[in-house]
Every structure is written in structure tokens, then in C-alpha cells.
Design a protein around this motif. Structure first.
Motif, mmCIF file in Angstrom:
data_model
loop_
_atom_site.group_PDB
_atom_site.id
_atom_site.type_symbol
_atom_site.label_atom_id
_atom_site.label_comp_id
_atom_site.label_asym_id
_atom_site.label_seq_id
_atom_site.Cartn_x
_atom_site.Cartn_y
_atom_site.Cartn_z
ATOM 1 N N ILE A 174 25.138 -8.442 -14.893
ATOM 2 C CA ILE A 174 26.190 -8.161 -14.180
ATOM 3 C C ILE A 174 26.278 -6.559 -14.138
ATOM 4 C CG2 ILE A 174 28.707 -8.981 -14.437
ATOM 5 C CD1 ILE A 174 29.222 -9.975 -11.813
ATOM 6 N N SER A 235 18.815 -7.844 -9.445
ATOM 7 C CA SER A 235 18.582 -8.305 -7.166
ATOM 8 C C SER A 235 20.154 -7.848 -7.150
ATOM 9 C CB SER A 235 19.538 -9.968 -7.835
ATOM 10 O OG SER A 235 20.464 -10.162 -8.449
ATOM 11 N N PHE A 236 20.977 -7.145 -8.046
ATOM 12 C CA PHE A 236 22.207 -6.541 -7.231
ATOM 13 C C PHE A 236 21.587 -5.439 -6.572
ATOM 14 C CE2 PHE A 236 25.867 -3.708 -7.158
ATOM 15 C CZ PHE A 236 26.841 -4.769 -6.115
ATOM 16 N N PRO A 239 18.545 -4.745 -4.034
ATOM 17 C CA PRO A 239 18.226 -6.340 -2.659
ATOM 18 C C PRO A 239 16.780 -6.478 -1.861
ATOM 19 C CG PRO A 239 19.523 -4.750 -2.021
ATOM 20 C CD PRO A 239 18.997 -4.006 -2.854
ATOM 21 N N ARG A 242 16.424 -7.818 2.004
ATOM 22 C CA ARG A 242 17.614 -9.024 2.414
ATOM 23 C C ARG A 242 19.122 -8.297 2.015
ATOM 24 N NH1 ARG A 242 16.461 -12.988 -2.493
ATOM 25 N NH2 ARG A 242 15.492 -10.757 -2.789
ATOM 26 N N LYS A 243 19.823 -8.752 2.582
ATOM 27 C CA LYS A 243 21.442 -8.019 2.369
ATOM 28 C C LYS A 243 21.611 -8.540 0.938
ATOM 29 C CE LYS A 243 23.300 -9.744 6.716
ATOM 30 N NZ LYS A 243 24.309 -10.709 7.727
ATOM 31 N N ARG A 244 22.719 -7.402 0.269
ATOM 32 C CA ARG A 244 22.516 -7.559 -0.997
ATOM 33 C C ARG A 244 23.314 -8.738 -2.206
ATOM 34 N NH1 ARG A 244 22.264 -2.817 -3.729
ATOM 35 N NH2 ARG A 244 22.542 -1.579 -2.289
ATOM 36 N N MET A 245 24.639 -8.971 -1.126
ATOM 37 C CA MET A 245 24.744 -10.350 -1.808
ATOM 38 C C MET A 245 23.997 -11.824 -1.423
ATOM 39 S SD MET A 245 27.437 -9.443 -2.947
ATOM 40 C CE MET A 245 27.818 -11.145 -3.021
ATOM 41 N N GLU A 246 23.067 -11.684 -0.245
ATOM 42 C CA GLU A 246 22.234 -12.942 -0.615
ATOM 43 C C GLU A 246 20.962 -12.642 -1.565
ATOM 44 O OE1 GLU A 246 18.160 -14.594 2.204
ATOM 45 O OE2 GLU A 246 19.758 -12.335 3.065
ATOM 46 N N PHE A 248 21.904 -10.913 -4.522
ATOM 47 C CA PHE A 248 22.812 -11.242 -5.914
ATOM 48 C C PHE A 248 22.694 -12.515 -6.060
ATOM 49 C CE2 PHE A 248 26.645 -11.884 -8.206
ATOM 50 C CZ PHE A 248 26.026 -11.257 -9.218
ATOM 51 N N ARG A 249 23.060 -13.521 -4.965
ATOM 52 C CA ARG A 249 23.593 -14.680 -5.145
ATOM 53 C C ARG A 249 21.118 -15.517 -5.923
ATOM 54 N NH1 ARG A 249 23.820 -15.518 -0.009
ATOM 55 N NH2 ARG A 249 22.026 -16.307 0.371
ATOM 56 N N ASP A 250 20.670 -15.193 -4.876
ATOM 57 C CA ASP A 250 19.903 -15.530 -5.530
ATOM 58 C C ASP A 250 18.652 -15.163 -7.007
ATOM 59 O OD1 ASP A 250 18.861 -16.159 -3.053
ATOM 60 O OD2 ASP A 250 17.691 -14.937 -1.845
#
Length: 325
Positions: A174, A235-236, A239, A242-246, A248-250
Motif C-alpha cells: 500500500i 493499482s493505486f 489507475p 479508471r477512477k483511482r479508488m476503483e 485500487f479496489r480491483d
């Protein structure tokens, strides 16, 4: 058709698929068929474009959605090991390769540096451990360190420690993956120094045949844990479209799947180390068999099988869509 026009013509439908996934089987089948056609067109006319990468990612996500909703006769766990984990592994093969390169690079550096400076082994393993190993080598039993301790307690202790370390590799991803890289490099260096400890005394080949009774699965799992940490950080940081949080979630979801997937490898590796590695003197044919079988399994399950599965992707998906509909 120019790429800009191709994007303009289909962008709304792609965004709708991403933001509002089709609910019914018929809509899902229709949307996926259109998406596969778009991907084929993009691969033909814009093979290196970001649009092609975007469509490939969306098609992969929809594919997983289709198969996650299928009723598998063999159950959810069987599906995970047979399809889901290998596809995630294949999806991140480049990141896993990067983790492998980091590990091997520092393994080689440490191996050759330790050949010139023998004190490095003491800084990694401690004076007592190195002294005991040297005594075992002098006594003609170089790997006698594996014959000490209660087998069951050794298995449990090694297993718990390795799983703890692996999750530190993953969670530290992270922080942009930097701590993960440091830990992976340190582990590679440690193995390199350990190898040199025996190679300098003429036991280089025996090191691979004995230590890798358990080390094949253990080190493979460590590298995959490092890759999971890199996936989390990447992923963070990157991205894409896509949106950064999306993103990151994936990335977190894929990383967790990999971590779940390597738990059996840690359990089996610790079991081998606690109970079987110590048998290298008495039944060397058996320990050699375990090492060979482990190497073949790692090559097949983490490299060959995911590639084969991905190559059959389109055919499998079409059959899956028909079965789902």
C-alpha cells in the motif's frame, strides 16, 4: 474507421457496461458479445492502443462475472483453484515476472558478494547459526540443521512465520510497493548468502536438492506475495482509464485472491521442511522426488496452465454465455 470515431461511437455503451453491469442473462450475453466484437476490431486496427487495453480489461471483468455466477458442480473452491486463481495469475504475469527479477537479482548479488566477504553470512543468520552449520559441514552432514527440533512443532512454527511474513509483503504494498520491494530484495539476498555458505564448501548442488525440497513452494509463494504487494501499489499509482479508488479496489481484490491462493503452498512447504527435508540422508530418492515434483508443479500451475486457460478464453466465454443464458 479512425480510432477517435470508433471510441466516440461506442464510448457510451462501454461506460454503461462498466458503471451499470447488465442484470439479466440475455443482456449480459448480448453485452459481452458486442464487447468481444469491439475488442477483436480494436486488436486488429489499434493493437497497441490504450483503447485495446481498456476493452481487454472490461472483457476480462465481464468474463469473471459470468463465471462467478455459474453453478459449478464441483463447488466454489474447485472453481477458485481451477479457473479464478489461474486467470488472476495470468492477468498479472508481468508483475509476477518483475517480482521474480527483483528476487533473482538480489539473490545473485548476495551470492557473489558473500563469496568475497564471508562475514555477511553472520550478519544475516547470526554467529551461532553459521558456526553450527560449519560444524555440520565438517562432520559430513552439511544440512544437519534440518534434523533438529520436533517435526510437528517445526512445521507449525515455520508455517505461521512464513504466512505472517507473506502478509507483510502484501500489506506493505500500500506504500507504493517500496517496502515490498525492500523485503523481497532482502529475502532474495538471504537465500543467496545461504546458498554461498554451502557452495563455498563444495555443496552447491546438494543445496538445491535438499533446501528446495521445501524451498521450491516456499520461495514461489514469497515471490507471489511480493507480486501481490506490487499489484496493490501499482493499482493505486497507475489507475489507467479508471477512477483511482476503483482501480485500487480491483488491485486489492486480485492481491487478496493471490494471497489466499498461496496459503496451501506455505502450509505444504512448512510440512515438507518440518518432516521431509530432514530425510535427505536416509531416503535421498524421496526428497529428490519431492523437489522435482514441486518444480514441475510450479511451472505448470503458475505459468503453463494460466497461459493455456487464457488462450481458450474466448471459446470458454462463449460457451459460458450460452450456458448462462
Amino acid at each position: 474507421m479512425r480510432e477517435a470515431l470508433f471510441i466516440k461511437k461506442n464510448k457510451d455503451r462501454w461506460l454503461k457496461n462498466q458503471q451499470e453491469p447488465p442484470g439479466s442473462p440475455d443482456d449480459l450475453a448480448r453485452s459481452f458479445t458486442q464487447l468481444v466484437d469491439d475488442l477483436a476490431y480494436a486488436k486488429t486496427f489499434y493493437p497497441t492502443s490504450k483503447t485495446t487495453g481498456y476493452l481487454n480489461k472490461q472483457a476480462s471483468d465481464m468474463y469473471l462475472s459470468i463465471y462467478q455466477n455459474r453453478k459449478e458442480e464441483s463447488g466454489r473452491l474447485s472453481y477458485f483453484w481451477k479457473y479464478e486463481l489461474p486467470l488472476v495469475i495470468r492477468k498479472h504475469h508481468k508483475t509476477i515476472l518483475f517480482a521474480l527479477i527483483v528476487f533473482v537479482t538480489f539473490f545473485l548479488l548476495a551470492f557473489f558478494i558473500a563469496a568475497r566477504d564471508h562475514e555477511i553470512a553472520n550478519s544475516f543468520f547470526g554467529d551461532n547459526y553459521v558456526q553450527k552449520t560449519m560444524e555440520n559441514i565438517a562432520d559430513g552432514n552439511p544440512f544437519g540443521i534440518y534434523e533438529t527440533g520436533n517435526p510437528v512443532l517445526s512445521w507449525l512454527g515455520i508455517m505461521i512465520n512464513n504466512i505472517r511474513v507473506a502478509f507483510l509483503f502484501f500489506i506493505s504494498g500500500i506504500f507504493c510497493g517500496i517496502p515490498t520491494m525492500y523485503k523481497l530484495a532482502e529475502t532474495g539476498a538471504m537465500v543467496g548468502v545461504f546458498d554461498q555458505l554451502f557452495a563455498s564448501k563444495g555443496f552447491g548442488l546438494q543445496f538445491w536438492m535438499v533446501v528446495f525440497v521445501h524451498g521450491t513452494l516456499e520461495i514461489t509463494a514469497i515471490i507471489l506475495a511480493g507480486a501481490a504487494g506490487f499489484i496493490l501499489g501499482k493499482s493505486f499509482l497507475f489507475p489507467g482509464t479508471r477512477k483511482r479508488m476503483e482501480a485500487f479496489r480491483d488491485g486489492a481484490r486480485d492481491g487478496v485472491k493471490i494471497m489466499i491462493g498461496i496459503l496451501p503452498a506455505f502450509i505444504i512447504a512448512a510440512f515438507f521442511e518440518g518432516l521431509f527435508t530432514r530425510l535427505y540422508n536416509n531416503v535421498s530418492w524421496f526428497t529428490t522426488f519431492l523437489t522435482t515434483a514441486s518444480v514441475l508443479f510450479v511451472i505448470w500451475y503458475f505459468i503453463i496452465y494460466p497461459i493455456q486457460l487464457a488462450r481458450k478464453d474466448r471459446l470458454i466465454i462463449k460457451e459460458g454465455v450460452k450456458g448462462h443464458a
